[in-house]
Scaffold this active site. Structure first.
Site, mmCIF file in Angstrom:
data_model
loop_
_atom_site.group_PDB
_atom_site.id
_atom_site.type_symbol
_atom_site.label_atom_id
_atom_site.label_comp_id
_atom_site.label_asym_id
_atom_site.label_seq_id
_atom_site.Cartn_x
_atom_site.Cartn_y
_atom_site.Cartn_z
ATOM 1 N N LYS A 56 -22.017 39.687 84.168
ATOM 2 C CA LYS A 56 -21.513 40.248 84.028
ATOM 3 C C LYS A 56 -19.591 39.408 84.224
ATOM 4 O O LYS A 56 -19.330 38.963 85.210
ATOM 5 C CB LYS A 56 -20.690 42.234 84.268
ATOM 6 C CG LYS A 56 -19.644 42.361 83.659
ATOM 7 C CD LYS A 56 -19.914 44.224 83.497
ATOM 8 C CE LYS A 56 -18.282 44.430 83.330
ATOM 9 N NZ LYS A 56 -18.364 46.276 84.149
ATOM 10 N N LYS A 72 -22.149 48.930 96.266
ATOM 11 C CA LYS A 72 -20.658 49.054 97.181
ATOM 12 C C LYS A 72 -21.080 48.796 98.365
ATOM 13 O O LYS A 72 -20.252 47.668 99.231
ATOM 14 C CB LYS A 72 -20.022 49.489 96.554
ATOM 15 C CG LYS A 72 -19.256 48.806 95.274
ATOM 16 C CD LYS A 72 -17.983 49.874 94.888
ATOM 17 C CE LYS A 72 -16.967 49.413 93.882
ATOM 18 N NZ LYS A 72 -16.402 50.742 93.263
ATOM 19 N N LYS A 132 -14.218 40.846 87.797
ATOM 20 C CA LYS A 132 -12.362 40.633 88.489
ATOM 21 C C LYS A 132 -12.564 39.766 89.597
ATOM 22 O O LYS A 132 -11.029 39.398 89.907
ATOM 23 C CB LYS A 132 -12.272 42.348 88.960
ATOM 24 C CG LYS A 132 -11.430 42.987 87.885
ATOM 25 C CD LYS A 132 -10.994 44.963 88.199
ATOM 26 C CE LYS A 132 -11.032 45.790 87.500
ATOM 27 N NZ LYS A 132 -10.796 46.672 88.785
#
Ligand code: TRP
Length: 345
Positions: A211, A127, A214
């Site tokens: 993966k 992040k 979102k």
């Protein structure tokens, strides 16, 4: 002859159900991966566990949010929990910021979490790389807030995705460290990562090695709230391989992923699916997967829309959940305050 069973004489003789805690960030755009891997898999715990499911808005602000969107996403996530079948009579559903004990315990746990430990968290590293202009202290201490979430409720089991494994391990380390100093204050929780077939890892349709995320705005991510048309279109475009046999096999990441998705929504296993599509091409299969997903999501979307039109009801669920959660959390927090030496507790 009397039956030889052990009867509970008082309520306290009845063994308490083990406690489950989990949470999702209200960051919007939930995918079918979130649905299968988290919300849907939470339903099966309802009978045998005391389930506490949180909407972690305080975690969400570790990256910059548009306030109106965060608020709307919080209502939406609650509506999704409910529409998916999380019955507020059978579990506790609440919003993290409504229970101040999370922030209170998080501060204390910050003082029992090492800089080195937090520096090693891969999610922090990822992040910070993605938000280079906003590497704030909250992003860094995110895992001790997560530990507070879990430890406040003396949770036995924490179902999460693979990407949260390291955070669960750190929560256990913090709990053990605190218990080592002050005696048994916290239950040391077990993580639980559902198997792939149960939906733990749904991959992107555009890049089946990654993966489903979102934040992917392309056709790789199928959203719970996508229209039937969008869903069919995305599956039609799904990346597969140059073979044409619907078969679960190494090296066929795209088809394996579609088979997993089909399996999750139909309950059929891989062998049954292979037989069903024997002699049929990928085109047929992709259409079938899209239809199954769209059919399964339709009633959920309808219930979602009904709930979103009833803010009063959503707020009453939030309020009731926060009340139950606050009561449970206060017990642990009081114990912790006493142990660390805060006066007048
Ligand atoms: N960090 C989790 C995620 O991003 C969400 C979360 C916050 C959580 N607190 C939690 C999950 C406590 C389980 C238990 O997926």
């Amino acid at each position: 002859m009397t039956e030889n069973i052990h009867m509970a004489n008082t309520l306290s003789d009845v063994p308490a159900k083990p406690i489950i805690f989990s949470g999702i960030q209200p960051s919007g755009n939930l995918t079918i991966g979130n649905y299968l891997g988290a919300i849907k898999s939470w339903i099966r715990f309802l009978e045998e566990y005391n389930c506490i499911y949180c909407i972690v808005d305080m975690h969400a602000i570790t990256v910059r949010q548009v306030p109106a969107d965060l608020r709307r996403h919080t209502y939406e996530l609650l509506a999704l929990y409910l529409a998916a079948g999380l019955d507020p009579q059978k579990c506790t559903l609440f919003v993290q910021s409504h229970v101040p004990a999370h922030a209170q315990l998080a501060w204390i746990l910050d003082c029992y979490t090492m800089f080195g430990e937090l520096s090693r968290m891969t999610q922090f590293k990822d992040k910070s790389a993605k938000n280079a202009d906003n590497i704030n202290a909250g992003l860094f201490t995110y895992p001790s807030l997560m530990a507070a979430d879990i430890l406040l409720y003396q949770a036995d089991l924490v179902p999460v995705g693979e990407d949260q494994r390291q955070h669960i391990e750190l929560s256990r380390d913090i709990a053990n460290r605190f218990n080592g100093i002050y005696g048994d204050v916290f239950k040391v929780p077990d993580g639980f990562i559902p198997k792939v077939e149960a939906g733990a890892k749904i991959m992107s349709l555009s890049d089946p090695e990654k993966k489903m995320s979102k934040s992917d705005t392309g056709f790789g991510s199928v959203r719970i709230l996508d229209s039937r048309d969008e869903i069919l279109k995305k599956f039609k475009r799904a990346v597969t391989d140059c073979d044409s046999v619907v078969q679960y096999k190494e090296g066929k990441a795209g088809i394996n992923n579609l088979m997993n998705i089909y399996a999750c929504f139909t309950g059929k296993d891989h062998a049954v699916i292979e037989r069903e599509f024997d002699g049929r091409g990928y085109g047929d299969f992709k259409l079938a997967v899209g239809e199954v997903v769209a059919d399964a999501l339709a009633p959920l979307q309808e219930e979602f829309r009904r709930l979103m039109a009833d803010k009063g009801y959503l707020e009453s669920v939030m309020r009731q959940g926060a009340e139950t959660a606050s009561h449970l959390a206060a017990k642990t927090l009081r114990k912790v305050y006493k142990k660390v030496g805060f006066a007048g507790v």
